[in-house]
Design a protein around this motif. Structure first.
Motif, short mmCIF file in Angstrom:
data_model
loop_
_atom_site.label_atom_id
_atom_site.label_comp_id
_atom_site.label_asym_id
_atom_site.label_seq_id
_atom_site.Cartn_x
_atom_site.Cartn_y
_atom_site.Cartn_z
N GLU A 189 1.76 6.79 -6.89
CA GLU A 189 0.85 7.87 -7.27
C GLU A 189 1.51 9.22 -7.04
OE1 GLU A 189 -3.72 9.31 -6.40
OE2 GLU A 189 -2.53 8.51 -4.76
N SER A 190 2.19 9.36 -5.85
CA SER A 190 2.83 10.63 -5.53
C SER A 190 3.91 10.98 -6.54
CB SER A 190 3.42 10.56 -4.12
OG SER A 190 4.16 11.72 -3.84
N ALA B 285 9.68 2.48 -6.37
CA ALA B 285 8.37 2.22 -5.75
C ALA B 285 7.68 1.06 -6.46
CB ALA B 285 7.50 3.48 -5.79
N ALA B 286 7.75 1.02 -7.81
CA ALA B 286 7.13 -0.08 -8.56
C ALA B 286 7.79 -1.40 -8.21
CB ALA B 286 7.25 0.19 -10.06
N ALA B 287 9.13 -1.39 -8.06
CA ALA B 287 9.83 -2.61 -7.68
C ALA B 287 9.46 -3.03 -6.27
CB ALA B 287 11.35 -2.41 -7.80
N ASP B 288 9.31 -2.04 -5.35
CA ASP B 288 8.91 -2.36 -3.97
C ASP B 288 7.52 -3.00 -3.96
OD1 ASP B 288 10.40 0.60 -2.43
OD2 ASP B 288 11.26 -1.32 -3.05
N LEU B 289 6.60 -2.47 -4.79
CA LEU B 289 5.26 -3.06 -4.85
C LEU B 289 5.33 -4.50 -5.33
CD1 LEU B 289 2.19 -2.91 -4.77
CD2 LEU B 289 2.24 -1.94 -7.06
N THR B 290 6.09 -4.74 -6.39
CA THR B 290 6.22 -6.10 -6.92
C THR B 290 6.84 -7.03 -5.89
OG1 THR B 290 6.47 -5.21 -9.15
CG2 THR B 290 7.18 -7.48 -8.79
N ALA C 46 0.83 -1.20 0.00
CA ALA C 46 0.00 0.00 0.00
C ALA C 46 0.87 1.26 0.00
CB ALA C 46 -0.93 0.00 1.21
N SER C 47 1.96 1.22 0.78
CA SER C 47 2.88 2.36 0.79
C SER C 47 3.51 2.56 -0.58
CB SER C 47 3.97 2.15 1.84
OG SER C 47 3.42 2.08 3.13
N ALA C 48 3.87 1.43 -1.24
CA ALA C 48 4.48 1.52 -2.58
C ALA C 48 3.48 2.09 -3.58
CB ALA C 48 4.98 0.15 -3.03
N VAL C 49 2.21 1.67 -3.46
CA VAL C 49 1.18 2.20 -4.37
C VAL C 49 1.03 3.71 -4.17
CG1 VAL C 49 -1.30 2.21 -4.83
CG2 VAL C 49 -0.09 0.05 -4.62
N PRO D 219 15.19 12.47 -13.97
CA PRO D 219 15.64 11.08 -13.73
C PRO D 219 15.53 10.66 -12.27
CG PRO D 219 17.50 12.55 -14.15
CD PRO D 219 16.27 13.32 -14.46
N ASP D 220 15.66 11.63 -11.33
CA ASP D 220 15.56 11.26 -9.93
C ASP D 220 14.16 10.79 -9.59
OD1 ASP D 220 15.00 12.77 -6.91
OD2 ASP D 220 16.53 11.23 -7.11
N VAL D 221 13.17 11.56 -10.05
CA VAL D 221 11.77 11.15 -9.81
C VAL D 221 11.48 9.84 -10.52
CG1 VAL D 221 9.36 11.84 -10.08
CG2 VAL D 221 11.10 13.56 -9.56
#
Length: 681
Positions: free
Chosen positions: A80-81, A101-106, A73-76, A92-94
């Protein structure tokens, strides 16, 4: 009237047999009672142990799943943020943080799939499928933002991104809430079970001192086991499994504490990020067992050179970190870093083998380089890579070395606009058959005609593109321009193969073969006229994925060449399995082969090796006639270099070709007898 008692009737008597019977009956009752008590105590002990263990296991599993869903949920939320932040402040930083974040969600959902039940696995599969579609929409959104196409970005956001994100967010949050409630319920059940056990235990103890003592011993032992397991679980979550050192989580906690102390006491804290050099060679040569044993010895070796309050942590792989609270200055921290390098100089003894280790260290100091844990870790990582790439040993973070500097970001923005405005042009360097003198192909080399800075060569902007999402659009731009020129040459009756260079990032993009196929069809160019050049180092970045992409490209009919052969790490086993048709000998060997006989031997060996594998051999960097003569003697197939022609525009190439005769370059027999052919312009 009441009948009188009959005193003459015989009275009952208690015989010794009756007493013995009563004793026997009492003994039997006592024995049965003892057996029942023992059985009850045993059942109680077994029940409390099993029930508590099962309840604890269920609670721990549910808590773990709850944590995994919470992390998802935090990764999602982070996705979004960062997606919104990218629309406002693209960079590139963002982009890197969004990818993280996408990798953390996976990763979090992968943990749920591994540890959950069938419903969890089905839910995860459904969410991951939605996430793949969401990432595809995000890619389109980012490309629209990069192109500064705000209407398109808003349309993609409203029509694709938001619906996909809402579905994912709803599924993840619902699952997270459900698992959280389940975990709380199971923890409550566990507490209730433990409370019942505590109330019943004294009553059971009354059945006998021995049985009570035994039961107390069993209960205390069980509780000690649970306490030890709980303490071990906490320890494991904060320490590296292989080395026992603090992990990234514990390092971050201690770093946060040190930074708070810096603010309170006006002190400074240094962070050293240490990466072992050529550690992969140890794994490849001796096996992962030796590599793991070596890693376990790194921590103690570093600890000996540090103070008691310093922290040595392993961040993963061959990367370590050292936290130095209360350090006075950068120079003091640098002195410690040099001491640590010296501590690693002595060989490590692993299973009878002495292994030499070198390292690169990036250094940051709180206050001077930042006051936030994540920022300082990122900047220490940047400093470490500078130290490694420039072989400096120790490097203190410098904003000018940071790829996210304003000047580099400005150049990146110019490059985006340059692609849109067709400011990039291709120059073509001929590839000439040594045996016939015929131009058999060209290599397409990209140049940037910057409106303010003039001609910019690829060494300056290709690395910038490779570290951002621009390498994909840039590669497509070059392929499109090269195939357009190829079509013009074919229409003019000149059938030439055109070589285009690919980067390591291209080889990780499984969409590349589809893009190549589309461009070949768009320009109506036969696939065999396109050759894609890849370096050995690019292949070795991720060999399995790279080979898969190369095989898909080869299946289209596109020819594959290995560029700069001889300076990378391609093994002979890989060479025979890769779908290649050409080897290009690195110019560092060719340019010096006349004066350096060892390089001449290398070139000759590569020619023989390539021919034995059925490959065409191209020599780059042919700068003079003597080199050309010797290559002919070796039987090399194709030459490329300034002695033949410099890179030129398509129009200049047409003019150059019109003035060339097809005088054969020296054959192997000619070269063997010292004969030379006419010098090519």
């Amino acid at each position: 009237m009441t009948a009188a008692p009959r005193h003459d009737a015989p009275s009952p008597t208690r015989t010794p047999g009756d007493a013995d019977g009563r004793v026997a009956r009492r003994s039997r009752v006592a024995s049965v009672a003892l057996v029942l008590v023992l059985l009850g105590v045993s059942i109680f002990a077994i029940w409390t142990s099993n029930a508590t263990s099962e309840a604890a296991a269920r609670a721990v599993a549910a808590s773990g799943l709850s944590d995994d869903y919470a992390a998802a949920a935090s990764a999602v939320a982070a996705e979004e943020s960062l997606e919104r932040k990218y629309r406002l402040e693209p960079g590139p930083d963002v982009r890197a943080r969004f990818d993280k974040a996408a990798a953390d969600l996976t990763q979090s959902l992968g943990a749920v799939r591994r540890d959950g039940d069938g419903r969890d696995r089905a839910r995860v599969d459904r969410i991951l499928s939605q996430h793949v579609a969401y990432l595809g929409s995000i890619m389109l959104l980012f490309e629209a933002v990069d192109a500064e196409n705000i209407p398109a970005a808003l349309a993609i956001d409203n029509d694709q991104v938001d619906p996909s994100f809402s579905a994912i967010e709803r599924a993840v949050l619902t699952a997270a809430e459900h698992k959280h409630r389940t975990a709380l319920r199971l923890l409550s059940d566990l507490r209730g079970l433990e409370a019942v056990a505590r109330r019943l235990t004294p009553l059971v103890f009354l059945s006998g001192l021995l049985l009570a003592g035994l039961l107390a011993s069993v209960t205390r032992g069980h509780r000690r086991t649970l306490d030890l397991e709980r303490a071990q679980a906490i320890h494991d979550s904060l320490h590296d499994a292989l080395t026992g050192l603090p992990n990234r989580t514990l390092l971050a906690e201690r770093f946060d504490m040190a930074l708070r102390s810096d603010t309170r006491d006006r002190t400074t804290t240094a962070l050293l990020l240490i990466d072992l050099d050529r550690f992969k060679e140890i794994n490849d040569t001796f096996g992962h067992h030796h590599g793991d044993e070596l890693l376990t010895q790194i921590g103690p070796r570093l600890t000996v050179a540090l103070r008691d309050g310093d922290t040595v942590a392993r961040l993963g792989g061959d990367e370590f970190a050292v936290l130095l609270p209360g350090i006075a200055s950068v120079e003091d921290a640098k002195t410690v870093a040099l001491t640590l390098l010296a501590a690693l100089e002595a060989p490590f003894h692993v299973d009878g083998v002495d292994l030499d280790v070198e390292a690169s260290i990036g250094l940051v100091l709180s206050g001077e380089h930042g006051q936030d844990t994540s920022v300082l870790l990122q900047r220490a990582d940047i400093a470490m890579y500078v130290a490694k790439n420039q072989d400096l040993g120790v490097f203190v973070y410098d904003a000018s070395s940071d790829g996210h500097s304003p000047s580099r970001l400005a150049l990146l923005g110019d490059l985006r606009r340059g692609l849109e405005r067709n400011e990039l042009v291709l120059h073509y360097q001929p590839k000439v058959s040594i045996s016939t003198g015929e131009v058999v192909g060209v290599e397409a080399l990209v140049r940037w005609q910057h409106p303010a800075r003039g001609m910019i060569f690829p060494d300056e902007f290709i690395p910038l593109a490779e570290n951002t999402g621009l390498i994909g659009p840039l590669t497509r731009y070059v392929l499109d321009a090269a195939l357009k020129q190829t079509r013009e040459w074919v229409d003019a009756g000149r059938t030439l193969s055109v070589s285009v260079n690919l980067s390591a990032r291209n080889l990780l993009d499984e969409r590349l073969p589809l893009q190549v196929a589309e461009l070949l069809a768009e320009h109506d160019v036969p696939a065999e006229l396109l050759e894609l050049e890849v370096t050995e180092s690019a292949i070795m970045t991720e060999p399995v994925r790279a080979q898969h992409v190369l095989e898909m490209l080869s299946a289209l009919g596109v020819r594959i060449a290995i560029d700069d052969f001889g300076v990378g790490y391609t093994s002979l086993g890989q060479l025979k399995t890769l779908p290649i048709s050409e080897l290009k000998i690195d110019r560092s060997f060719v340019m010096t082969m006349v004066n350096d006989r060892s390089n001449a031997v290398i070139v000759h060996s590569v020619v023989d090796l390539g021919h034995n594998l059925g490959l065409t051999i191209v020599a780059e960097g042919v700068e003079d006639q003597a080199t050309l003569d010797e290559l002919a003697g070796f039987g090399c197939d194709v030459a490329q270099g300034y002695h033949l022609a410099r890179p030129m525009t398509g129009e200049a190439f047409d003019t150059w070709c019109a003035g060339q005769s097809l005088t054969p370059l020296p054959s192997a027999a000619d070269a063997a007898h010292g004969m030379t052919s006419a010098t090519r312009a």
